[in-house]
Design an enzyme around this catalytic site. Structure first.
Site, PDB file in Angstrom:
ATOM      1  CB  VAL A  66     -29.287  33.712  -6.252  1.00  0.00           C
ATOM      2  CG1 VAL A  66     -30.361  33.537  -5.218  1.00  0.00           C
ATOM      3  CG2 VAL A  66     -29.601  32.994  -7.534  1.00  0.00           C
ATOM      4  CE1 TYR A 120     -37.417  31.112 -13.416  1.00  0.00           C
ATOM      5  CE2 TYR A 120     -35.992  29.295 -12.777  1.00  0.00           C
ATOM      6  CZ  TYR A 120     -36.635  30.485 -12.467  1.00  0.00           C
ATOM      7  OH  TYR A 120     -36.475  31.033 -11.219  1.00  0.00           O
ATOM      8  CE  LYS A 132     -37.685  34.130  -9.980  1.00  0.00           C
ATOM      9  NZ  LYS A 132     -37.608  33.911  -8.524  1.00  0.00           N
TER      10      LYS A 132
HETATM   11  O1  DON Z   1     -34.747  29.713  -9.803  1.00  0.00           O
HETATM   12  C1  DON Z   1     -33.684  29.903  -9.246  1.00  0.00           C
HETATM   13  O2  DON Z   1     -33.394  29.297  -8.222  1.00  0.00           O
HETATM   14  C2  DON Z   1     -32.686  30.924  -9.796  1.00  0.00           C
HETATM   15  N1  DON Z   1     -32.469  30.772 -11.175  1.00  0.00           N
HETATM   16  C3  DON Z   1     -33.115  32.331  -9.507  1.00  0.00           C
HETATM   17  C4  DON Z   1     -33.353  32.575  -8.047  1.00  0.00           C
HETATM   18  C5  DON Z   1     -33.053  33.940  -7.601  1.00  0.00           C
HETATM   19  O3  DON Z   1     -32.308  34.698  -8.191  1.00  0.00           O
HETATM   20  C6  DON Z   1     -33.626  34.320  -6.300  1.00  0.00           C
HETATM   21  N2  DON Z   1     -33.140  35.625  -5.909  1.00  0.00           N
HETATM   22  N3  DON Z   1     -32.740  36.186  -5.033  1.00  0.00           N
END
Ligand code: DON
Length: 309
Positions: free
Chosen positions: A263, A193, A68
């Site tokens: 994540v 995305y 991001k």
């Molecule tokens: O949009 C999502 O849920 C994942 N691709 C990315 C979320 C994420 O990495 C949040 N971080 N801690």
């Protein structure tokens, strides 16, 4: 890239590794659930080309939310800050990364910042190009340039796994579309995305990108100003205020450097003017940040006075 292992760093990694037992690997994206929860590695890249590491730094992981901050830099360079901040705000939310709660309270609907999912989706929507493939290709070559590694690609399996289960992100998009913040195909945006989130690299690459941010957008190893200083400044600001989501305040207090988590277990750190940090530890705390990675950064921050405050 050659990176020296370091005994002191290895001892800290072993100490921090014991915290992996208190966390959990993300499995809301099913393919991420296969990660080994006890993994922990770190690379620290210095402006003079030195690099120290500990743990299995060759292991690859997907960027997830770390992407991001990179897509934000890319879109700011493509469109300028006035256009970008017309559509996304600058304030931390104090909510989990995928929360929809505050969107409904803003009229007209405008995500509070580019690090939460709603804001990141708006930013990804602004990536220029003629097709999803073209837009992703442009973003990927920017990531390759930032990491100084042309072999960086993405995991099709993880992108697909997230695409199939991204209903909450689709819900955010439909809400934003209804409120004229997005247009076009929601599924195309989710495709772009999820590919962006599935870009794969190791700690060495991640630390290199962290170094570029730490040096205000300049890559001291290739002597290139990859990101304009002002864009790097904006990105680091968001890393401090929202990079670790609703744990950003505590992170700033205890560690005190611009950082962004994902994540899959990655954390990118940018210690201003000093070095870039890449960490991988997939066992997460309840806020979605690498539990042992944060412990490791806390130990490093205390030992080497990393805090910028
Ligand atoms: O949009 C999502 O849920 C994942 N691709 C990315 C979320 C994420 O990495 C949040 N971080 N801690």
């Amino acid at each position: 890239m050659f990176c020296q292992t370091n005994k002191e760093l290895e001892a800290l990694v072993e100490e921090a590794r014991s915290y992996t037992q208190y966390g959990k690997v993300a499995d809301y994206i099913p393919a991420l659930g296969k990660a080994n929860p006890t993994d922990l590695s770190i690379s620290i890249n210095y402006p003079d080309g030195r690099c120290v590491s500990a743990g299995d730094v060759q292991k690859k992981f997907t960027l997830q939310s770390i992407s991001k901050v990179i897509s934000l830099a890319f879109v700011l360079m493509d469109r300028g800050s006035s256009e970008v901040f017309e559509h996304v705000g600058m304030e931390p939310t104090g909510d989990p990364f995928n929360s929809i709660a505050k969107l409904e309270k803003m009229i007209p609907a405008k995500p509070l910042n580019p690090m939460i999912n709603a804001g990141a989706l708006v930013v990804t929507h602004m990536i220029k190009g003629n097709s999803v493939e073209d837009r992703f290709k442009r973003l990927l070559s920017f990531i390759q340039e930032l990491a100084n590694d042309a072999t960086i690609s993405y995991s099709e399996g993880i992108a697909q796994s997230e695409f199939e289960t991204a209903d909450l992100n689709r819900a955010l998009c439909y809400f934003l579309k209804q409120h004229n913040r997005l247009d076009g195909s929601v599924d195309d945006l989710i495709k772009l995305y999820t590919k962006q989130c599935a870009v794969e690299m190791n700690c060495l690459d991640l630390a290199h990108i962290g170094l570029v941010f730490a040096m205000n957008g300049f890559d001291p190893q290739t002597n290139k100003q990859i990101i304009p200083q002002n864009v790097a400044r904006i990105c680091k600001n968001f890393m401090v205020t929202c990079g670790m989501y609703n744990a950003s305040g505590e992170f700033a207090m205890k560690i005190g450097i611009p950082a962004k988590s994902g994540v899959a277990g990655g954390i990118m750190g940018a210690t201003p003017g000093r070095f870039g940090i890449g960490i991988f530890g997939p066992s997460l705390d309840e806020k979605g940040n690498s539990i042992a990675g944060i412990q490791l950064l806390e130990m490093l921050s205390k030992k080497y006075s990393l805090s910028m405050f």
